[in-house]
Design a protein around this motif. Structure first.
Motif, PDB file in Angstrom:
ATOM      1  N   LEU A  54       0.857  -1.183   0.000  1.00  0.00           N
ATOM      2  CA  LEU A  54       0.000   0.000   0.000  1.00  0.00           C
ATOM      3  C   LEU A  54       0.895   1.236   0.000  1.00  0.00           C
ATOM      4  O   LEU A  54       1.694   1.433   0.915  1.00  0.00           O
ATOM      5  N   ILE A  55       0.761   2.061  -1.024  1.00  0.00           N
ATOM      6  CA  ILE A  55       1.683   3.182  -1.245  1.00  0.00           C
ATOM      7  C   ILE A  55       0.932   4.494  -1.087  1.00  0.00           C
ATOM      8  O   ILE A  55      -0.021   4.767  -1.824  1.00  0.00           O
ATOM      9  N   GLU A  56       1.378   5.306  -0.135  1.00  0.00           N
ATOM     10  CA  GLU A  56       0.770   6.628   0.066  1.00  0.00           C
ATOM     11  C   GLU A  56       1.652   7.716  -0.516  1.00  0.00           C
ATOM     12  O   GLU A  56       2.815   7.859  -0.141  1.00  0.00           O
ATOM     13  N   LEU A  57       1.110   8.493  -1.409  1.00  0.00           N
ATOM     14  CA  LEU A  57       1.799   9.658  -1.958  1.00  0.00           C
ATOM     15  C   LEU A  57       1.529  10.841  -1.040  1.00  0.00           C
ATOM     16  O   LEU A  57       0.378  11.214  -0.814  1.00  0.00           O
ATOM     17  N   LYS A  58       2.576  11.419  -0.487  1.00  0.00           N
ATOM     18  CA  LYS A  58       2.417  12.552   0.404  1.00  0.00           C
ATOM     19  C   LYS A  58       2.089  13.814  -0.402  1.00  0.00           C
ATOM     20  O   LYS A  58       2.559  13.996  -1.531  1.00  0.00           O
ATOM     21  N   ASP A  59       1.295  14.679   0.193  1.00  0.00           N
ATOM     22  CA  ASP A  59       0.915  15.935  -0.447  1.00  0.00           C
ATOM     23  C   ASP A  59       2.157  16.789  -0.679  1.00  0.00           C
ATOM     24  O   ASP A  59       2.904  17.089   0.256  1.00  0.00           O
ATOM     25  N   GLN A  60       2.390  17.168  -1.909  1.00  0.00           N
ATOM     26  CA  GLN A  60       3.579  17.937  -2.267  1.00  0.00           C
ATOM     27  C   GLN A  60       3.338  19.444  -2.242  1.00  0.00           C
ATOM     28  O   GLN A  60       4.250  20.218  -2.535  1.00  0.00           O
ATOM     29  N   HIS A  61       2.143  19.874  -1.870  1.00  0.00           N
ATOM     30  CA  HIS A  61       1.806  21.287  -1.967  1.00  0.00           C
ATOM     31  C   HIS A  61       1.390  21.904  -0.640  1.00  0.00           C
ATOM     32  O   HIS A  61       1.226  23.115  -0.550  1.00  0.00           O
ATOM     33  N   GLY A  62       1.197  21.065   0.368  1.00  0.00           N
ATOM     34  CA  GLY A  62       0.985  21.570   1.717  1.00  0.00           C
ATOM     35  C   GLY A  62      -0.425  21.940   2.079  1.00  0.00           C
ATOM     36  O   GLY A  62      -0.772  21.969   3.243  1.00  0.00           O
ATOM     37  N   ARG A  63      -1.270  22.208   1.112  1.00  0.00           N
ATOM     38  CA  ARG A  63      -2.632  22.638   1.398  1.00  0.00           C
ATOM     39  C   ARG A  63      -3.654  21.859   0.570  1.00  0.00           C
ATOM     40  O   ARG A  63      -4.727  22.342   0.277  1.00  0.00           O
ATOM     41  N   MET A  64      -3.275  20.662   0.177  1.00  0.00           N
ATOM     42  CA  MET A  64      -4.137  19.796  -0.628  1.00  0.00           C
ATOM     43  C   MET A  64      -4.502  20.462  -1.953  1.00  0.00           C
ATOM     44  O   MET A  64      -5.606  20.291  -2.484  1.00  0.00           O
ATOM     45  N   GLY A  65      -3.541  21.202  -2.496  1.00  0.00           N
ATOM     46  CA  GLY A  65      -3.790  21.911  -3.744  1.00  0.00           C
ATOM     47  C   GLY A  65      -3.639  21.020  -4.963  1.00  0.00           C
ATOM     48  O   GLY A  65      -3.321  19.830  -4.879  1.00  0.00           O
ATOM     49  N   VAL A  66      -3.866  21.617  -6.129  1.00  0.00           N
ATOM     50  CA  VAL A  66      -3.745  20.905  -7.399  1.00  0.00           C
ATOM     51  C   VAL A  66      -2.301  20.460  -7.583  1.00  0.00           C
ATOM     52  O   VAL A  66      -1.363  21.234  -7.410  1.00  0.00           O
ATOM     53  N   THR A  67      -2.113  19.198  -7.922  1.00  0.00           N
ATOM     54  CA  THR A  67      -0.775  18.645  -8.059  1.00  0.00           C
ATOM     55  C   THR A  67      -0.134  19.037  -9.389  1.00  0.00           C
ATOM     56  O   THR A  67      -0.840  19.225 -10.390  1.00  0.00           O
ATOM     57  N   ASP A  68       1.193  19.135  -9.385  1.00  0.00           N
ATOM     58  CA  ASP A  68       1.904  19.346 -10.645  1.00  0.00           C
ATOM     59  C   ASP A  68       2.130  18.036 -11.381  1.00  0.00           C
ATOM     60  O   ASP A  68       2.622  18.028 -12.518  1.00  0.00           O
ATOM     61  N   GLY A  69       1.797  16.922 -10.754  1.00  0.00           N
ATOM     62  CA  GLY A  69       1.838  15.632 -11.423  1.00  0.00           C
ATOM     63  C   GLY A  69       3.184  14.937 -11.448  1.00  0.00           C
ATOM     64  O   GLY A  69       3.291  13.802 -11.930  1.00  0.00           O
ATOM     65  N   VAL A  70       4.225  15.571 -10.905  1.00  0.00           N
ATOM     66  CA  VAL A  70       5.572  14.993 -11.027  1.00  0.00           C
ATOM     67  C   VAL A  70       5.709  13.711 -10.206  1.00  0.00           C
ATOM     68  O   VAL A  70       6.220  12.699 -10.694  1.00  0.00           O
ATOM     69  N   LEU A  71       5.265  13.735  -8.960  1.00  0.00           N
ATOM     70  CA  LEU A  71       5.352  12.529  -8.139  1.00  0.00           C
ATOM     71  C   LEU A  71       4.468  11.428  -8.714  1.00  0.00           C
ATOM     72  O   LEU A  71       4.878  10.255  -8.777  1.00  0.00           O
ATOM     73  N   GLU A  72       3.282  11.777  -9.145  1.00  0.00           N
ATOM     74  CA  GLU A  72       2.375  10.785  -9.710  1.00  0.00           C
ATOM     75  C   GLU A  72       2.981  10.133 -10.962  1.00  0.00           C
ATOM     76  O   GLU A  72       2.854   8.913 -11.170  1.00  0.00           O
ATOM     77  N   GLN A  73       3.640  10.940 -11.791  1.00  0.00           N
ATOM     78  CA  GLN A  73       4.294  10.396 -12.981  1.00  0.00           C
ATOM     79  C   GLN A  73       5.404   9.431 -12.606  1.00  0.00           C
ATOM     80  O   GLN A  73       5.560   8.363 -13.228  1.00  0.00           O
ATOM     81  N   ALA A  74       6.189   9.783 -11.580  1.00  0.00           N
ATOM     82  CA  ALA A  74       7.279   8.908 -11.146  1.00  0.00           C
ATOM     83  C   ALA A  74       6.735   7.580 -10.632  1.00  0.00           C
ATOM     84  O   ALA A  74       7.310   6.511 -10.886  1.00  0.00           O
ATOM     85  N   VAL A  75       5.613   7.632  -9.909  1.00  0.00           N
ATOM     86  CA  VAL A  75       5.013   6.413  -9.368  1.00  0.00           C
ATOM     87  C   VAL A  75       4.471   5.538 -10.497  1.00  0.00           C
ATOM     88  O   VAL A  75       4.701   4.320 -10.526  1.00  0.00           O
ATOM     89  N   ALA A  76       3.745   6.137 -11.414  1.00  0.00           N
ATOM     90  CA  ALA A  76       3.191   5.364 -12.527  1.00  0.00           C
ATOM     91  C   ALA A  76       4.302   4.705 -13.343  1.00  0.00           C
ATOM     92  O   ALA A  76       4.182   3.536 -13.748  1.00  0.00           O
ATOM     93  N   LYS A  77       5.397   5.423 -13.568  1.00  0.00           N
ATOM     94  CA  LYS A  77       6.519   4.868 -14.327  1.00  0.00           C
ATOM     95  C   LYS A  77       7.155   3.702 -13.585  1.00  0.00           C
ATOM     96  O   LYS A  77       7.441   2.651 -14.174  1.00  0.00           O
TER      97      LYS A  77
END
Length: 257
Positions: free
Chosen positions: A112-135
């Motif tokens: 079970l993999i949790e991606l931590k919030d990269q923006h601090g306020r639950m804002g719109v993601t830039d997608g970089v971490l998500e792209q790394a995970v999907a890859k």
């Protein structure tokens, strides 16, 4: 597309940040903690932060200070640098990246993999971490599921890797526990309004808040409810009245409930 949560996630307890115990040489999210969980037969929960060069790193905090022999933001260091920074309480090993975690686990237990919030306020993601995970997960054959407190992150995972099971990490969102969030954001997220739009197939909810009607309504609809984090047999027993599985630390639960 809403891929279901693999049944393996309901069959064994999930070791929070892997089976960690720094006093025994197993820091949070470390290789040693992962190996210990594998040896015991537990499922594994890990956290991901992002390196400066776009790698998904197995680390909980935004800052290195608490857990590693370094200071400053994780995101200010490259993958190579982070892999060389020793974890506190370990045997000198550095911070693993997701690829190494996947090689270690190799489908032996649910991950079970949790991606931590990269923006601090639950804002719109830039997608970089998500792209790394999907890859990193492309072609991985074991039982795996992704989650995040940030609904924008889960929605981005749905776009990038629609075949991977995903869910929301959820909470009572007591404003006292979330000082970085505006009260209105806490009030919104508490109601779990993004479950459908993110194509989520499960939630992992705060253990002390499992009786919340919205949580139990989802469970009554057949949505698997995991929970975080129980620290004793008594807490686990109380949680299992309202949840389908537990994430645990600080004790060793039986492999079956």
């Amino acid at each position: 597309m809403r891929p279901g949560l693999p049944a393996a996630f309901l069959s064994v307890p999930l070791a929070h940040r892997a089976l960690h115990d720094a006093a025994d040489g197993r820091p949070e999210n470390s290789r040693a903690a992962i190996r210990a969980a594998l040896a015991a037969g537990y499922g594994i929960e890990i956290d991901l932060q992002l390196s400066s060069d776009g790698c998904a790193m197995a680390f909980h905090d935004e800052s290195l200070d608490r857990l590693a022999e370094a200071t400053g933001p994780v995101r200010s260091r490259s993958c190579e640098e982070l892999r060389a920074i020793p974890l506190k309480g370990g045997d000198g090993e550095g911070i693993p990246d997701l690829g190494e975690v996947l090689e270690l686990v190799a489908g032996q237990v649910p991950l079970l993999i949790e991606l931590k919030d990269q923006h601090g306020r639950m804002g719109v993601t830039d997608g970089v971490l998500e792209q790394a995970v999907a890859k990193a997960l492309a072609g991985y054959g074991g039982p795996v599921a992704l989650m995040s407190f940030n609904p924008h992150s889960v929605a981005e995972l749905a776009r990038l890797a629609p075949e991977l099971p995903r869910g929301l990490t959820t909470s009572a969102y007591d404003p006292a526990d979330w000082p970085e969030l505006a009260r209105a954001v806490c009030d919104d997220l508490r109601a779990i309004p993004d479950f459908e739009r993110t194509g989520s197939s499960f939630i992992s909810h705060e253990a002390g808040d499992l009786a919340r009607p919205r949580v139990q309504a989802l469970r009554n609809q057949g949505v698997p409810v995991l929970c975080w984090t129980v620290t004793s047999p008594a807490e686990a027993a109380a949680a299992r009245a309202f949840a389908d599985n537990v994430t645990f630390e600080q004790y060793l639960p039986p492999l079956t409930s």
